[in-house]
Write an enzyme that holds these catalytic residues in place. Structure first.
Site, PDB file in Angstrom:
ATOM      1  N   LYS A  13       0.848  -1.206   0.000  1.00 25.35           N
ATOM      2  CA  LYS A  13       0.000   0.000   0.000  1.00 25.35           C
ATOM      3  C   LYS A  13       0.881   1.253   0.000  1.00 25.35           C
ATOM      4  O   LYS A  13       0.565   2.237  -0.653  1.00 25.35           O
ATOM      5  CB  LYS A  13      -0.899   0.032   1.236  1.00 25.35           C
ATOM      6  CG  LYS A  13      -2.068  -0.923   1.244  1.00 25.35           C
ATOM      7  CD  LYS A  13      -2.921  -0.579   2.478  1.00 25.35           C
ATOM      8  CE  LYS A  13      -4.104  -1.476   2.660  1.00 25.35           C
ATOM      9  NZ  LYS A  13      -4.855  -1.114   3.881  1.00 25.35           N
ATOM     10  N   GLU A  43      -6.474  -2.728  16.527  1.00 25.43           N
ATOM     11  CA  GLU A  43      -7.547  -3.692  16.286  1.00 25.43           C
ATOM     12  C   GLU A  43      -8.596  -3.054  15.389  1.00 25.43           C
ATOM     13  O   GLU A  43      -9.105  -1.966  15.716  1.00 25.43           O
ATOM     14  CB  GLU A  43      -8.185  -4.087  17.620  1.00 25.43           C
ATOM     15  CG  GLU A  43      -8.469  -5.568  17.687  1.00 25.43           C
ATOM     16  CD  GLU A  43      -9.224  -5.919  18.948  1.00 25.43           C
ATOM     17  OE1 GLU A  43     -10.168  -6.711  18.855  1.00 25.43           O
ATOM     18  OE2 GLU A  43      -8.876  -5.356  20.006  1.00 25.43           O
ATOM     19  N   ASP A  72      -8.444   1.782   4.442  1.00 28.55           N
ATOM     20  CA  ASP A  72      -8.960   0.445   4.695  1.00 28.55           C
ATOM     21  C   ASP A  72      -9.622  -0.026   3.414  1.00 28.55           C
ATOM     22  O   ASP A  72     -10.393   0.714   2.801  1.00 28.55           O
ATOM     23  CB  ASP A  72      -9.946   0.421   5.860  1.00 28.55           C
ATOM     24  CG  ASP A  72     -10.137  -1.008   6.353  1.00 28.55           C
ATOM     25  OD1 ASP A  72      -9.169  -1.590   6.874  1.00 28.55           O
ATOM     26  OD2 ASP A  72     -11.246  -1.566   6.206  1.00 28.55           O
ATOM     27  N   SER A  73      -9.275  -1.212   3.011  1.00 28.27           N
ATOM     28  CA  SER A  73      -9.705  -1.643   1.688  1.00 28.27           C
ATOM     29  C   SER A  73     -10.033  -3.126   1.690  1.00 28.27           C
ATOM     30  O   SER A  73      -9.759  -3.828   2.661  1.00 28.27           O
ATOM     31  CB  SER A  73      -8.604  -1.323   0.670  1.00 28.27           C
ATOM     32  OG  SER A  73      -7.333  -1.629   1.208  1.00 28.27           O
ATOM     33  N   GLY A 157      -2.352  -9.238  -2.589  1.00 26.41           N
ATOM     34  CA  GLY A 157      -3.702  -9.608  -2.145  1.00 26.41           C
ATOM     35  C   GLY A 157      -4.486 -10.362  -3.210  1.00 26.41           C
ATOM     36  O   GLY A 157      -4.025 -11.364  -3.771  1.00 26.41           O
ATOM     37  N   TYR A 158      -5.670  -9.851  -3.512  1.00 26.71           N
ATOM     38  CA  TYR A 158      -6.588 -10.540  -4.418  1.00 26.71           C
ATOM     39  C   TYR A 158      -6.378 -10.152  -5.890  1.00 26.71           C
ATOM     40  O   TYR A 158      -7.176 -10.545  -6.745  1.00 26.71           O
ATOM     41  CB  TYR A 158      -8.036 -10.246  -3.994  1.00 26.71           C
ATOM     42  CG  TYR A 158      -8.352 -10.721  -2.591  1.00 26.71           C
ATOM     43  CD1 TYR A 158      -8.712 -12.050  -2.352  1.00 26.71           C
ATOM     44  CD2 TYR A 158      -8.273  -9.864  -1.498  1.00 26.71           C
ATOM     45  CE1 TYR A 158      -8.992 -12.504  -1.065  1.00 26.71           C
ATOM     46  CE2 TYR A 158      -8.546 -10.303  -0.203  1.00 26.71           C
ATOM     47  CZ  TYR A 158      -8.904 -11.618   0.005  1.00 26.71           C
ATOM     48  OH  TYR A 158      -9.168 -12.060   1.280  1.00 26.71           O
ATOM     49  N   ASP A 159      -5.333  -9.392  -6.191  1.00 29.00           N
ATOM     50  CA  ASP A 159      -5.110  -8.952  -7.582  1.00 29.00           C
ATOM     51  C   ASP A 159      -5.089 -10.094  -8.611  1.00 29.00           C
ATOM     52  O   ASP A 159      -5.623  -9.927  -9.714  1.00 29.00           O
ATOM     53  CB  ASP A 159      -3.812  -8.135  -7.690  1.00 29.00           C
ATOM     54  CG  ASP A 159      -3.956  -6.728  -7.115  1.00 29.00           C
ATOM     55  OD1 ASP A 159      -5.112  -6.280  -6.934  1.00 29.00           O
ATOM     56  OD2 ASP A 159      -2.931  -6.089  -6.849  1.00 29.00           O
ATOM     57  N   HIS A 184      -8.981   1.295  -7.180  1.00 33.14           N
ATOM     58  CA  HIS A 184      -9.746   1.901  -6.083  1.00 33.14           C
ATOM     59  C   HIS A 184      -8.842   2.844  -5.266  1.00 33.14           C
ATOM     60  O   HIS A 184      -9.207   3.951  -4.941  1.00 33.14           O
ATOM     61  CB  HIS A 184     -10.336   0.784  -5.211  1.00 33.14           C
ATOM     62  CG  HIS A 184      -9.338  -0.307  -4.861  1.00 33.14           C
ATOM     63  ND1 HIS A 184      -8.563  -0.935  -5.813  1.00 33.14           N
ATOM     64  CD2 HIS A 184      -8.956  -0.827  -3.677  1.00 33.14           C
ATOM     65  CE1 HIS A 184      -7.765  -1.808  -5.223  1.00 33.14           C
ATOM     66  NE2 HIS A 184      -7.982  -1.757  -3.919  1.00 33.14           N
TER      67      HIS A 184
END
Ligand code: ITT
Length: 202
Positions: A13, A43, A72-73, A157-159, A184
């Protein structure tokens, strides 16, 4: 060159936000807590991306007492009722075992199975926090589809399982610069960079 605090422990990030600011001529060094030995793991108890971004921003602001950006993503899959959503970073974790990115991707593909509805979007909530009663917030998305198998080596991540239909490739198959023009985070960061410059640099 200005210095901006970014309330994250995620090096991907940080790299992305630094390039996003550079693309938009907001020349800033992006500092994260670990650069100066701050142990940063608040947390994330919020039920929305925005709440969690504010938790991260407030936590770092209380320590550094300077303007802070937080992000936050996550990935929201339509046929999974929006999961993994705000739990994207913790998806599939069980007590004592945290899944790595490849395992999280496999879990999404398994949960989705052969479902023909592959629609999904990434979300990025980003805040510029200047004090408890003064902050700026944006939330942006990147629309796409979940692939049937992972493709590409870039990003994080989910890329590898997120397809951009118009481009015919996954986010992990894009160059970093291309991702940082359209993601995003790219859209949210462009706005926050402009707000930062307008509010803090005049
Ligand atoms: P910080 O909380 O320290 O910022 P994090 O990685 O835990 O780092 P989040 O809580 O915002 O960040 O979780 C976001 C997760 O969503 C992240 O770990 C990835 O799995 C996923 N994610 C977010 N942005 C992404 C992107 O651009 N590409 C792929 N996956 C992304």
């Amino acid at each position: 060159m200005g210095k901006i605090w970014f309330a994250t422990g995620n090096e991907h990030k940080r790299r992305e936000l630094a390039e996003i600011f550079a693309i938009h001529d907001a020349a800033h060094v992006v500092n994260i807590p670990s650069d100066v030995g701050i142990n940063f793991a608040p947390e994330e108890t919020g039920s929305t991306f925005l709440e969690n971004a504010l938790i991260k921003a407030r936590t770092l602001f209380a320590i550094v007492k300077e303007p802070v950006v937080a992000d936050d993503s996550g990935l929201c899959v339509e046929a999974l009722d929006g999961r993994p959503g705000v739990l994207s970073a913790r998806y599939g974790n069980t007590v004592g075992k945290n899944l790595v990115d490849a395992e999280k991707n496999r879990l999404v593909l398994k949960e989705l199975g052969n479902n023909p509805n592959r629609k999904a979007h990434f979300v990025c909530a980003m805040v510029l926090f200047l004090g408890d009663d003064r902050f700026f917030a944006v939330q942006e998305t990147l629309e796409g589809e979940i692939t049937c198998e992972k493709r590409g080596q870039g990003g994080f991540g989910y890329d590898p399982i997120f397809l951009i239909p118009e481009l015919g490739c996954t986010v992990a198959e894009l160059s970093p610069t291309k991702k940082n023009h359209l993601s995003h985070r790219a859209k949210a960061g462009a706005t926050i960079g402009r707000v930062y410059d307008a509010v803090l640099l005049g």
